[in-house]
Design an enzyme around this catalytic site. Structure first.
Site, short mmCIF file in Angstrom:
data_model
loop_
_atom_site.label_atom_id
_atom_site.label_comp_id
_atom_site.label_asym_id
_atom_site.label_seq_id
_atom_site.Cartn_x
_atom_site.Cartn_y
_atom_site.Cartn_z
CB VAL A 204 -0.93 0.02 1.23
CG1 VAL A 204 -1.69 1.33 1.32
CG2 VAL A 204 -1.90 -1.16 1.19
CE LYS A 205 2.56 7.12 -4.12
NZ LYS A 205 2.78 7.41 -5.56
CB THR A 206 -0.71 5.69 2.71
OG1 THR A 206 -1.72 6.57 3.17
CG2 THR A 206 0.26 5.39 3.85
CG ASP A 252 6.03 5.74 -5.51
OD1 ASP A 252 6.99 5.90 -6.29
OD2 ASP A 252 4.86 5.55 -5.89
#
Length: 291
Positions: A204-206, A252
């Site tokens: 997951v990207k957050t 990222d």
């Protein structure tokens, strides 16, 4: 058929050696198949367990943005220093040489453009799993609008991508979107990241937030942080350091690298934090040495 003549009769089964443990270094991902784990081992460095993803997918909603007017000029020199390239198939195919041997995280959704003036509106599938396989991607990224107008549609897209990913051994990155309708609060990110993981996202990207260690603890799969808006280099390195210290498994980053005054130095400084345990001050001094 193999020749059976002159083979050794005695065979050594190494009975004194215990079989290897089948544990896997990435949190919550030990039960996938070989192909899935192999792709994850390209995305995340098995030694550090972390990753530096270089994001240059901004053009799919922003068009020509500062620093990405010429992807072939600005991004290609940075690829050497990142672990993963995060972009759309159009940008990769047209601007990145196939000889650049870096794993690809393919942006696989389309969303509302800046003309809509509302990033909380979801889109749909922009590249299916066959397209990702043709691009030799190591993961696909699906933008999800938890709490926004496009929540249902984007979560449906995520679920379908997970189904296809499990069929072909392709990890899916669930990306928590933010917009007018979504607050950047600990409670929101606790909810959004958990939903994406529960629906099958491999990682997951957050965004980094207050209480980020709680977000990481409550998410059963690895989290990478988004770089977000451009910050001064020292501040961006501090954010990366805090995120890794709180349990993130990578960053990222896009604008905080390619819009830096010294992009290659910045990318290498981020990698020192992510993979080698540098703190933010050490990484900033390293950046200054290279700049």
């Amino acid at each position: 058929m193999a020749d059976s003549i002159r083979n050794k009769v005695a065979k050594d089964y190494h009975l004194e050696i215990a079989p290897p443990k089948q544990d896997f270094f990435a949190k919550g991902l030990g039960h996938g198949d070989w192909g899935m784990k192999n792709r994850l081992s390209r995305l995340f460095n098995p030694k550090s367990g972390n990753t530096v993803m270089l994001a240059f997918d901004h053009g799919y909603i922003m068009g020509s943005t500062s620093g990405l007017e010429r992807i072939d000029v600005t991004i290609t020199p940075l690829a050497e220093y990142a672990d993963v390239l995060m972009a759309t198939r159009g940008a990769i195919r047209s601007c990145i040489s196939p000889t650049v041997n870096k794993p690809i995280c393919l942006r696989a959704t389309h969303d509302a453009s800046v003309l809509k003036n509302d990033m909380s509106v979801g889109g749909g599938c922009g590249a299916d799993m066959e397209a990702a396989l043709r691009m030799n991607a190591s993961a696909v990224a699906i933008q999800c609008f938890v709490g926004g107008a496009g929540e249902s549609e984007s979560l449906e897209t995520l679920c379908r991508a997970v189904d296809a990913g499990e069929r072909y051994g392709m990890p899916v990155l669930g990306v928590t979107a933010v917009g007018k309708e979504m607050e950047r609060t600990t409670q929101y990110f606790l909810l959004a990241t958990r939903i994406l993981a529960e629906l099958g996202a491999s990682f997951v990207k957050t965004y980094y937030c207050e209480g980020f260690e709680k977000v990481v603890a409550a998410c059963p799969v690895p989290i990478v942080i988004a770089g977000g808006k451009k910050l001064p280099e020292k501040d961006a390195l501090t954010m990366a350091y805090k995120a890794i210290s709180d349990g993130a498994k990578g960053v990222d980053m896009g604008r905080n690298i390619f819009q830096s005054e010294h992009p290659t130095a910045m990318c290498q400084a981020v990698a020192k934090i992510v993979h080698e345990g540098y703190n933010d001050q050490q990484a900033y001094e390293y950046y200054q040495e290279l700049a």
